[in-house]
Design a protein around this motif. Structure first.
Motif, PDB file in Angstrom:
ATOM      1  N   GLN A 150       0.836  -1.193   0.000  1.00 58.77           N
ATOM      2  CA  GLN A 150       0.000   0.000   0.000  1.00 58.77           C
ATOM      3  C   GLN A 150       0.876   1.249   0.000  1.00 58.77           C
ATOM      4  OE1 GLN A 150      -3.522   0.526   0.298  1.00 58.77           O
ATOM      5  NE2 GLN A 150      -3.824  -1.641  -0.212  1.00 58.77           N
ATOM      6  N   LEU A 151       0.426   2.262  -0.730  1.00 63.76           N
ATOM      7  CA  LEU A 151       1.088   3.565  -0.763  1.00 63.76           C
ATOM      8  C   LEU A 151       0.029   4.659  -0.642  1.00 63.76           C
ATOM      9  CD1 LEU A 151       3.597   3.041  -3.731  1.00 63.76           C
ATOM     10  CD2 LEU A 151       4.134   2.964  -1.288  1.00 63.76           C
ATOM     11  N   PHE A 152       0.461   5.835  -0.256  1.00 66.48           N
ATOM     12  CA  PHE A 152      -0.479   6.960  -0.218  1.00 66.48           C
ATOM     13  C   PHE A 152      -0.940   7.299  -1.625  1.00 66.48           C
ATOM     14  CE2 PHE A 152       1.483   8.332   3.949  1.00 66.48           C
ATOM     15  CZ  PHE A 152       0.307   8.254   4.678  1.00 66.48           C
ATOM     16  N   ALA A 153      -2.244   7.640  -1.743  1.00 64.17           N
ATOM     17  CA  ALA A 153      -2.804   8.067  -3.020  1.00 64.17           C
ATOM     18  C   ALA A 153      -3.258   9.517  -2.977  1.00 64.17           C
ATOM     19  CB  ALA A 153      -3.989   7.178  -3.398  1.00 64.17           C
ATOM     20  N   ASN A 154      -3.714   9.967  -1.798  1.00 66.99           N
ATOM     21  CA  ASN A 154      -4.218  11.340  -1.703  1.00 66.99           C
ATOM     22  C   ASN A 154      -4.384  11.721  -0.231  1.00 66.99           C
ATOM     23  OD1 ASN A 154      -5.263  13.793  -2.821  1.00 66.99           O
ATOM     24  ND2 ASN A 154      -7.324  13.117  -2.275  1.00 66.99           N
ATOM     25  N   VAL A 155      -4.433  13.018   0.011  1.00 65.74           N
ATOM     26  CA  VAL A 155      -4.744  13.536   1.339  1.00 65.74           C
ATOM     27  C   VAL A 155      -5.601  14.772   1.167  1.00 65.74           C
ATOM     28  CG1 VAL A 155      -2.664  14.980   1.463  1.00 65.74           C
ATOM     29  CG2 VAL A 155      -3.819  14.293   3.567  1.00 65.74           C
ATOM     30  N   ASP A 180       9.344   9.766  -0.393  1.00 67.38           N
ATOM     31  CA  ASP A 180       9.724   8.395  -0.027  1.00 67.38           C
ATOM     32  C   ASP A 180       8.952   7.366  -0.850  1.00 67.38           C
ATOM     33  OD1 ASP A 180      11.133   6.474   1.386  1.00 67.38           O
ATOM     34  OD2 ASP A 180       9.669   6.376   3.016  1.00 67.38           O
ATOM     35  N   GLY A 181       8.817   7.657  -2.152  1.00 66.18           N
ATOM     36  CA  GLY A 181       8.158   6.706  -3.040  1.00 66.18           C
ATOM     37  C   GLY A 181       6.696   6.472  -2.729  1.00 66.18           C
ATOM     38  N   GLY A 182       6.045   7.456  -2.122  1.00 67.59           N
ATOM     39  CA  GLY A 182       4.629   7.324  -1.799  1.00 67.59           C
ATOM     40  C   GLY A 182       4.371   6.778  -0.413  1.00 67.59           C
ATOM     41  N   ILE A 206       5.198  18.283   9.609  1.00 70.44           N
ATOM     42  CA  ILE A 206       4.894  17.010  10.252  1.00 70.44           C
ATOM     43  C   ILE A 206       4.789  15.940   9.162  1.00 70.44           C
ATOM     44  CG2 ILE A 206       2.393  17.422  10.187  1.00 70.44           C
ATOM     45  CD1 ILE A 206       2.202  15.908  12.865  1.00 70.44           C
ATOM     46  N   GLU A 207       5.163  14.714   9.488  1.00 70.62           N
ATOM     47  CA  GLU A 207       5.118  13.637   8.512  1.00 70.62           C
ATOM     48  C   GLU A 207       4.144  12.547   8.951  1.00 70.62           C
ATOM     49  OE1 GLU A 207       9.047  12.132   7.839  1.00 70.62           O
ATOM     50  OE2 GLU A 207       9.642  13.855   6.599  1.00 70.62           O
ATOM     51  N   PHE A 208       3.419  12.001   7.970  1.00 71.84           N
ATOM     52  CA  PHE A 208       2.557  10.835   8.166  1.00 71.84           C
ATOM     53  C   PHE A 208       3.099   9.712   7.292  1.00 71.84           C
ATOM     54  CE2 PHE A 208      -0.085  14.258   9.597  1.00 71.84           C
ATOM     55  CZ  PHE A 208      -0.971  13.709  10.523  1.00 71.84           C
ATOM     56  N   HIS A 209       3.125   8.502   7.840  1.00 70.28           N
ATOM     57  CA  HIS A 209       3.712   7.370   7.135  1.00 70.28           C
ATOM     58  C   HIS A 209       2.674   6.279   6.890  1.00 70.28           C
ATOM     59  CE1 HIS A 209       7.641   9.151   8.065  1.00 70.28           C
ATOM     60  NE2 HIS A 209       7.158   9.336   9.277  1.00 70.28           N
ATOM     61  N   CYS A 210       2.829   5.597   5.776  1.00 69.71           N
ATOM     62  CA  CYS A 210       1.937   4.500   5.391  1.00 69.71           C
ATOM     63  C   CYS A 210       2.761   3.205   5.362  1.00 69.71           C
ATOM     64  CB  CYS A 210       1.317   4.790   4.033  1.00 69.71           C
ATOM     65  SG  CYS A 210       0.417   3.408   3.290  1.00 69.71           S
ATOM     66  N   ASN A 211       2.316   2.165   6.106  1.00 68.87           N
ATOM     67  CA  ASN A 211       3.076   0.908   6.071  1.00 68.87           C
ATOM     68  C   ASN A 211       2.564  -0.010   4.959  1.00 68.87           C
ATOM     69  OD1 ASN A 211       0.762  -0.354   7.023  1.00 68.87           O
ATOM     70  ND2 ASN A 211       1.608  -0.899   9.018  1.00 68.87           N
TER      71      ASN A 211
END
Length: 217
Positions: A150-155, A180-182, A206-211
């Motif tokens: 999974q990667l980020f798609a939108n916010v 970071d590649g999404g 601030i950073e949000f991360h997706c695992n």
């Protein structure tokens, strides 16, 4: 002559002036003999220098006093004035770094509610206090077959608030950058912290991360 607005107890004593610094440092220097026209030109440059420094929204407020309030010994070359303003800002930012580094963690674990909104807290430093800021956004993730995760798609709908009953926070803008590649959203937020009638423009990131499975932290 300028003053730095600092928030906390003893407001009157904390409204320090650049004049004091200028007077001490130039006590043995040659006083500039400026015409009224030259003073007007110097003052114009002083204003531009202060405005440029404040564009970075460091969390301090530097204001120029009216030109007619400048004593003779306060007039210095614009380049020297700029160096001193930059030094003041850098000293503040260095103090901020030390204060935040002293914390065990500058962010707390993200929490996602039933509406799919994820909140995370961080800290900012506005003289002489550390303030806790909660940032909330609605993030979308999607599976990327190439990366196998999974990667980020939108916010969307990024908002922020101060966790305090003594101050208010008004968010004025934000900019979200996918890095970071999404895997990470880096979000720069700008706003105004106000307390006891004094306001400070402040910017922070601030950073949000997706695992791998789409959990946001």
């Amino acid at each position: 002559m300028s003053k730095i607005n600092r928030a906390k107890k003893g407001f009157a004593s904390l409204f320090a002036t650049i004049l004091a610094l200028v007077t001490v440092e130039t006590a043995s220097a040659v006083t500039l003999d400026l015409t009224q026209e030259q003073k007007e030109e110097y003052y114009k440059q002083y204003v531009q220098i202060v405005d440029k420094a404040m564009e970075k929204k460091p969390g301090i407020s530097i204001e120029l006093s009216p030109m007619e309030d400048f004593p003779l010994e306060a007039w210095i070359e614009p380049k020297e004035f700029e160096a001193r303003i930059q030094d003041m800002v850098e000293q503040h930012l260095e103090t901020e770094r030390k204060k935040l580094n002293a914390l065990s963690s500058t962010t707390k674990e993200a929490v996602t509610n039933l509406n799919g909104e994820t909140s995370k807290t961080t800290y900012i430093y506005v003289p002489d206090t550390i303030w806790q800021i909660e940032v909330t956004g609605k993030f979308e993730t999607q599976y990327n077959p190439y990366n196998g995760r999974q990667l980020f798609a939108n916010v969307d709908n990024i908002s922020s608030k101060v966790i305090s009953s003594f101050a208010t926070w008004e968010q004025t803008s934000y900019e979200a950058s996918l890095i970071d590649g999404g895997r990470t959203y880096s979000i720069r937020i700008e706003g105004v912290l106000s307390l006891s009638g004094v306001s400070f423009e402040k910017a922070f990131t601030i950073e949000f991360h997706c695992n791998e499975v789409g959990k946001i932290s």
